[in-house]
Design a protein around this motif. Structure first.
Motif, PDB file in Angstrom:
ATOM      1  N   ILE A 484     -42.969  60.259 109.885  1.00  0.00           N
ATOM      2  CA  ILE A 484     -42.535  58.971 110.427  1.00  0.00           C
ATOM      3  C   ILE A 484     -41.386  59.194 111.401  1.00  0.00           C
ATOM      4  O   ILE A 484     -40.433  59.923 111.100  1.00  0.00           O
ATOM      5  CB  ILE A 484     -42.118  58.003 109.300  1.00  0.00           C
ATOM      6  N   ARG A 486     -38.691  56.881 113.667  1.00  0.00           N
ATOM      7  CA  ARG A 486     -38.172  55.528 113.603  1.00  0.00           C
ATOM      8  C   ARG A 486     -37.096  55.363 114.662  1.00  0.00           C
ATOM      9  O   ARG A 486     -36.201  56.201 114.793  1.00  0.00           O
ATOM     10  CB  ARG A 486     -37.584  55.325 112.212  1.00  0.00           C
ATOM     11  N   PHE A 488     -33.966  53.292 115.815  1.00  0.00           N
ATOM     12  CA  PHE A 488     -32.955  52.339 115.366  1.00  0.00           C
ATOM     13  C   PHE A 488     -32.764  51.251 116.430  1.00  0.00           C
ATOM     14  O   PHE A 488     -33.196  51.405 117.581  1.00  0.00           O
ATOM     15  CB  PHE A 488     -31.623  53.038 115.134  1.00  0.00           C
ATOM     16  N   ASN A 494     -34.556  58.362 114.142  1.00  0.00           N
ATOM     17  CA  ASN A 494     -34.612  59.021 112.846  1.00  0.00           C
ATOM     18  C   ASN A 494     -35.983  59.666 112.690  1.00  0.00           C
ATOM     19  O   ASN A 494     -36.994  59.057 113.011  1.00  0.00           O
ATOM     20  CB  ASN A 494     -34.377  57.978 111.736  1.00  0.00           C
ATOM     21  N   GLN A 564     -45.851  51.796 121.128  1.00  0.00           N
ATOM     22  CA  GLN A 564     -45.433  50.448 120.742  1.00  0.00           C
ATOM     23  C   GLN A 564     -44.375  49.917 121.704  1.00  0.00           C
ATOM     24  O   GLN A 564     -44.402  48.754 122.094  1.00  0.00           O
ATOM     25  CB  GLN A 564     -44.897  50.450 119.308  1.00  0.00           C
ATOM     26  N   ASN A 608     -38.033  43.508 115.118  1.00  0.00           N
ATOM     27  CA  ASN A 608     -37.973  44.112 113.777  1.00  0.00           C
ATOM     28  C   ASN A 608     -36.737  44.966 113.542  1.00  0.00           C
ATOM     29  O   ASN A 608     -36.572  45.529 112.475  1.00  0.00           O
ATOM     30  CB  ASN A 608     -39.231  44.961 113.536  1.00  0.00           C
ATOM     31  N   VAL A 610     -36.289  47.706 114.355  1.00  0.00           N
ATOM     32  CA  VAL A 610     -36.746  49.077 114.149  1.00  0.00           C
ATOM     33  C   VAL A 610     -38.158  49.164 114.706  1.00  0.00           C
ATOM     34  O   VAL A 610     -38.901  48.178 114.711  1.00  0.00           O
ATOM     35  CB  VAL A 610     -36.734  49.424 112.636  1.00  0.00           C
ATOM     36  N   VAL A 612     -41.334  51.657 113.966  1.00  0.00           N
ATOM     37  CA  VAL A 612     -41.768  52.709 113.053  1.00  0.00           C
ATOM     38  C   VAL A 612     -43.075  53.304 113.555  1.00  0.00           C
ATOM     39  O   VAL A 612     -44.044  52.581 113.764  1.00  0.00           O
ATOM     40  CB  VAL A 612     -41.977  52.138 111.635  1.00  0.00           C
ATOM     41  N   VAL A 614     -45.976  56.078 112.557  1.00  0.00           N
ATOM     42  CA  VAL A 614     -46.512  56.996 111.547  1.00  0.00           C
ATOM     43  C   VAL A 614     -47.439  57.976 112.260  1.00  0.00           C
ATOM     44  O   VAL A 614     -48.303  57.557 113.028  1.00  0.00           O
ATOM     45  CB  VAL A 614     -47.287  56.243 110.455  1.00  0.00           C
TER      46      VAL A 614
ATOM     47  N   LEU B 253     -26.408  54.795 116.053  1.00  0.00           N
ATOM     48  CA  LEU B 253     -26.783  54.493 114.668  1.00  0.00           C
ATOM     49  C   LEU B 253     -27.316  55.738 113.952  1.00  0.00           C
ATOM     50  O   LEU B 253     -27.121  55.900 112.751  1.00  0.00           O
ATOM     51  CB  LEU B 253     -27.844  53.389 114.636  1.00  0.00           C
ATOM     52  N   PRO B 480     -36.205  40.191 110.590  1.00  0.00           N
ATOM     53  CA  PRO B 480     -37.121  41.287 110.335  1.00  0.00           C
ATOM     54  C   PRO B 480     -36.944  41.907 108.953  1.00  0.00           C
ATOM     55  O   PRO B 480     -35.881  41.804 108.359  1.00  0.00           O
ATOM     56  CB  PRO B 480     -36.708  42.311 111.400  1.00  0.00           C
ATOM     57  N   TYR B 616     -44.555  44.559 107.648  1.00  0.00           N
ATOM     58  CA  TYR B 616     -43.517  43.820 108.376  1.00  0.00           C
ATOM     59  C   TYR B 616     -43.442  42.399 107.839  1.00  0.00           C
ATOM     60  O   TYR B 616     -44.437  41.837 107.399  1.00  0.00           O
ATOM     61  CB  TYR B 616     -43.842  43.766 109.870  1.00  0.00           C
TER      62      TYR B 616
END
Lengths: 781, 781
Positions: A484, A486, A488, A494, A564, A608, A610, A612, A614, B253, B480, B616
């Motif tokens: 994953i 991610r 921030f 991350n 995304q 959101n 975030v 994410v 995958v 972050l 979110p 989500y």
């Protein structure tokens, strides 16, 4: 070789927002990179050198007890009685556990079909587990061990694998000491091949048993909270440990959390849990307190694995022009007291390194009363290379051919050992040989060494130059891997992956893969890894598969985030997603750079807080073989009066697919060479085969691993990047193991070149060398 | 009320594989549940009661230093000089930091527009931060504080909010002591409304300032690894702390990791980082060592927040039949020395609890030299309820109407205060009143209490029965929220969510949501939460929004796993996915139960060794208002000779949407009632307004929170489940805050019913009550 990879890495460049021009294609490798390939220092360098990195052996929990294991001092014995009464009375002692202690009647599976009890009354090797204790301090724990009285019935033992199949040898199993069936392989017709040969040579070879000797010892801290178990283990794979412990204790995976994070070295003996892991867990459960169980250094020599010794016979036929016609290989090995692959993969180079139509091999694995083997950096391959690559050197000498030329004559394009002979996605062996020889100055060095032989004052110091090649049995990685990535809310990143970083730079390489796609500084990426409670899944870091397995999953996760982001920005900006790219923290239109939006303002991130992504590791390409190749070149000085060897320089040319990080790549290669030097020159488990069967050098003083003085100051790494577009989406092939395979053989060939003496038994110690010099003198006289 | 939710929860039932019959619809609430709604003990109960749970204040790192903060002893002062020389010489002291220490010149934003420096030379309240130290032991740290010599210029202070706007009052800001503009609201025509009324009453009310007094004090442990900061903080929201620290220190972050896990209570004062968090981080950075900074209990009274006091005037008009015609509300409050919502939401009940066409409110917020407020369990609402619900009681008395009947007359169906008057997704107020009154035995209890007034020997003990209602300003949660549910290779489950569990049972409820979809035992689910390094994102647990915000995301993640499993199993079994369901660890065909496959054999799981579902939180339904409602009933005995109150029983009827867990639901409600009793009966920050301006009861001895003896043994929770199908995909509305809103007013109304004395100023202490009895006697005589 990817010449562009040698430039100095500049953070300023990254900060200015250079990003990959690769299209968002999850399966095709990058055409061009700006981060991947550069020599970037490890992202966790500060933590490692400052001491702030917390290794499993640093973990200290409130109320933690210290565990210790009583081990059988005999190679073969039956436990008649265990008296724990005195030990239990000692101050600070909480638990003294034996096979009859409630909860400890558990089976430990060494393999699918073979188990012993946690504390088995029948001890099959010196170091077999007899009892365990947990006490307030390590000193109290070791006092308690000494206070346990065990009555053993000492049984006759077999410690010499070459005598294990003698009819009068003591038996470890009812069926006898042979492990399974003799492993046989054959293609073509070796008799015909030898008949067609102009030169046929036959020779026996052997390699000694090596010990892993990881810097951080084997062990863990185990802690229960209710019915949930957490284990901090020095391991190459947290999911492997989780699975092993859950199976052994009959628990669901969700109740076993294994945390690895930093770990101080693993070469195969930390791929899975050990009996010590389960003992720690059971002691902790019974005590209701956390238990720390790190093995004493001596125990790690006896009980947690080794590279099996090999006794090999190789016969080879070759035509005058150097074309190999036949190879015949016999091998006897032992995984010790449990089925642990005593001859596993020893014949792989014979089968597959060179084009050869007629090949036969037979490998016999036996039980002996010694600690079980475990995979060790390129299992079987350095042993096989020791035989095959010395044989190639001998054939070349016999033919009067250059050793490099002989190998170039037999370069394979398909895997001959695999069903259907799948073509290699890339074969860098030719380039390794040619580019390696050129960079090393092979011809000049060989000639110069030969010219110097027998020169005036330095006559006692003979110079020699040798080389050897290798391939590694796998190399493209394989599924599954789930990662994953991610983003921030401020656009920083991350990375969450299950894989362990053995110290090889896995975290750094994966951060670079993310950085390549998302245009961030790899040093700014936060990494969570090697924790079954917080990451998704990864197989153990081993088999040189970590980078080729994980990096495509990491890239897929980063690409998912990128997709995304770009799709959301496209909606926000009313532009097509494929017109957009990431530049310096912004999404910018390629066609009209005035149209742009900060990443932090893109709706998908704002909505959101975030994004994410995958990422999964896709399947390998069908009907292809993915293998790394290597060629190594070595120059030595041998003192023929003392048998001492000084390695003058070493060059390793390596085709491991894409060079992910020029710096960690080189470190891996140098580390591999050093371990190969250990096999070739210094390392040997010495068992007292004639009398007690016990190990005589189970410590870092008497068991010699190469020191800084044994390693040449002049080491060169020549990365051969074959621009593999098929292997996987990053183009990386395995690196860690191939680098260690040919080193010992290259060293032996250099020693031969220097002295004319062929050392067929490892290690090439001064004593062994002097004995061979003496034998030659006798023969000559 | 969901009658099916009262049955005892049986693990056996789960083990037998009962699963939800809800269709895999991510937006529609379940029609029927088998796990959700049951009274399941907390999944972390063992850890909590055994002491193995590690709270942030339990964290102990190697080489950790102890931090402490020197605070201004004056409500208003200028720091003229700070002499740290003596403190620095003390043994064990590593850092003594002041505003001029390098790195400490940092601004702390109390709100978007208002900041002070970390150690600001102008101190605006008793407890304002002046200097910080880090030492080897807590004792050395506090010795060092005492050794710092500070020269203050003590400035005149204003401690009484009712005097803050006097022209001669000392000013906290150049512009004066008014915070922003007076907040005005109005609808309809209140003059016309009062003209139409048959009865008009007007009354002043006040509530005292309350302190949060969380069991675990405020604080953190901060540790740097290179440029990466990790903070273990007792917080309601790790992402809030991460954001606050990153902003304050100018870090990305990804370089700030905040870990919460367990935390010992938070009622709003731990929603974000505190200055102490930043001071700990800066001390740790300068010391190159971890720093633990947990505030002394006394400091938590002064500096980390409070529920602002309120001075209210309410005028209400009502027709003879009980129809409200007009409400007019004035309020003065203070958030202390920084803009912290001194009157925030105080008028919300006046605006929205009852149908009323004509409403006007004006709220004035002022600065005083006292610690800044922070949101406290249902900010503003208990204050507003204290006024409105006592007024409703008084109107009922005046009209000769039953208080419950008066409220039933004015039940709203739309939110009148929101633009467009959006209808409620569900309004359980009528059911709360009716079902609550019926279960309590309201009519009988009122009558019995009235009959007993003035009875023989017990004449000194007067019995009374009162009630009050409430709504909470929000309740449906909102995006979110991003959650991951992960299936391990053996079919066991890991839940990964960012949200903190304040002790309310969040982990348990979320595990039940997963269990409902995936047919596993909630106790077997491994939960990773409240860690910005390992989870995705969650807003702080506050505003009673945790369950309604997170549970739909958790459900979506579980449904994603279920969908992937069923679709893969459908391919494996060559069946349609919607013909399949999960039963007892297997995927089974509904139409032909003989067709089935173990979950662990489904290709999707075997392929990746994990199935990852990302969930989500979707948007709330447009043009709808989502609010929880409550009605509470209270019976008291008042000793009219001593002023002591014994609460005989309390019943709380609560519409918070779906009852997720009958047990934790009840616990939340009881806790809310107890905090309401504190506001009504015992709690009050006492400032020495006339002289020093200092707080006189800044400790747990002098500041009275309700003890077990102040709380009735007979407490009843009546859950009203309105089967809300619109609010979100789980149907849950907020619970934590609404339960505390009406309690104090219900208590006051019961005291009035018992004694005929209306106590309009909180708390109803024996002394205050006796004074009121004396006043009445004077008036009567």
């Amino acid at each position: 070789m990817n010449k562009s990879n040698t430039g100095l890495y500049s953070l300023a460049g990254l900060a200015a927002g250079q990003t990959s021009e690769a299209k968002a294609d999850e399966t095709r490798p990058w055409e061009k990179t700006t981060v991947v390939g550069r020599p970037i220092p490890r992202v966790d360098a500060y933590e490692r050198v400052s001491g702030s990195a917390e290794y499993p052996s640093d973990v200290s929990l409130p109320k933690m007890l210290y565990g210790a294991i009583l081990r059988c001092p005999h190679p073969h014995a039956r436990v008649k009685s265990v008296d724990t009464s005195q030990a239990e009375k000692l101050p600070g002692v909480h638990i003294v556990a034996t096979g009859t202690t409630p909860g400890f009647d558990v089976r430990w599976y060494y393999s699918r079909d073979s188990y012993s009890k946690i504390f088995d009354p029948l001890c099959l090797f010196e170091g077999d587990e007899v009892a365990g204790v947990a006490a307030e301090t390590p000193y109290q724990a070791s006092d308690a061990l000494r206070a346990i009285k065990v009555e053993y019935e000492v049984l006759p033992a077999v410690s010499d694998e070459q005598k294990a199949l003698d009819p009068q040898a003591p038996k470890l199993r009812e069926k006898g000491n042979r492990v399974g069936e003799v492993e046989k392989y054959s293609r073509g017709d070796v008799e015909k091949g030898f008949a067609e040969a102009d030169v046929v040579l036959e020779q026996t070879y052997s390699t000694a048993c090596e010990i892993h000797t990881t810097l951080e010892r084997h062990g863990c801290v185990a802690n229960w909270e209710g019915d949930s178990l957490t284990i901090w283990e020095s391991t190459q794979g947290v999911y492997g440990v989780q699975g092993g412990v859950a199976r052994t204790l009959g628990m669901p995976l969700s109740k076993v959390r294994v945390i690895g994070k930093y770990m101080g070295g693993g070469f195969g003996s930390k791929l899975d849990a050990g009996k010590y892991t389960v003992i720690a867990a059971l002691l902790a459960k019974r005590a209701g307190r956390p238990v720390r169980m790190f093995l004493p250094r001596e125990d790690t020599y006896l009980a947690v694995g080794n590279r099996p010794p090999a006794h090999m016979k190789l016969k080879a036929g070759v035509k005058k022009d150097g074309t190999l016609t036949a190879l015949e290989f016999y091998c006897l090995g032992t995984g010790g007291a449990h089925p642990a692959g005593g001859t596993s993969l020893n014949d792989n180079l014979v089968r597959d390194l060179y084009t050869c139509p007629n090949v036969r091999s037979e490998m016999t694995d036996v039980f002996i009363n010694a600690g079980p083997a475990r995979p060790m950096r390129a299992p079987g391959h350095p042993q096989g290379a020791w035989a095959l690559e010395q044989m190639m050197d001998a054939l070349a000498a016999k033919l009067g051919m250059d050793p490099v030329a002989l190998r170039l004559k037999n370069i394979p394009t398909v895997s001959q050992a695999q069903p259907g002979n799948p073509p290699y996605t890339s074969t860098g062996l030719r380039e390794c040989l040619e580019e390696g020889a050129r960079t090393f100055g092979w011809d000049e060095a060989r000639k110069k060494a030969e010219d110097r032989h027998g020169e005036g004052q330095e006559a006692d110091i003979r110079r020699g130059v040798g080389m050897a090649s290798a391939l590694w049995v796998v190399g493209g990685g394989w599924p599954p891997a789930t990662v994953i990535v991610r983003l921030f809310a401020d656009g920083s990143v991350n990375l969450n992956m299950g894989a362990s970083d053995l110290g090889t730079g896995t975290k750094t390489v994966m951060a670079m893969v993310v950085a390549e796609e998302l245009g961030v500084d790899p040093n700014s990426i936060q990494i969570e890894h090697a924790d079954t409670g917080t990451t998704q899944f990864a197989s153990p870091s081993g088999g040189s598969k970590t980078v080729p397995t994980e990096s495509p999953a990491v890239r897929a996760a980063a690409l998912s985030v990128k997709k995304q982001l770009l799709e959301s920005a496209a909606q926000d900006l009313k532009l097509a997603a494929d017109d957009l790219e990431i530049q310096n923290g912004e999404i910018v239109s390629r066609s009209d750079p005035a149209k742009k939006k900060k990443i932090t303002d893109v709706s998908a991130l704002r909505r959101n807080a975030v994004v994410v992504g995958v990422g999964y590791r896709g399947p390998n390409p069908p009907n292809r073989s993915i293998n790394p190749f290597a060629a190594q070149f070595c120059e030595v000085e041998v003192n023929v009066k003392t048998g001492e060897i000084r390695i003058v320089r070493f060059l390793a040319a390596q085709d491991s697919g894409r060079v992910m990080n020029r710096l960690t790549y080189q470190n891996q290669v140098f580390g591999g060479v050093v371990m190969g030097i250990g096999l070739g020159m210094t390392e040997e488990r010495i068992l007292d085969k004639e009398q007690t069967g016990k190990m005589l050098n189970a410590n870092w003083h008497d068991y010699k691993i190469p020191t800084a003085l044994d390693v040449p100051a002049d080491m060169t790494c020549v990365p051969i990047d074959p621009h593999d577009t098929e292997a996987n989406s990053t183009g990386a092939k395995g690196l860690g193991e191939p680098a260690t395979i040919p080193a010992a053989a290259a060293l032996a060939n250099a020693v031969y070149h220097a002295t004319g003496v062929r050392v067929v038994d490892s290690p090439i110690s001064p004593m062994r060398l002097m004995r061979l010099f003496a034998d030659r003198s006798k023969k000559e006289s």
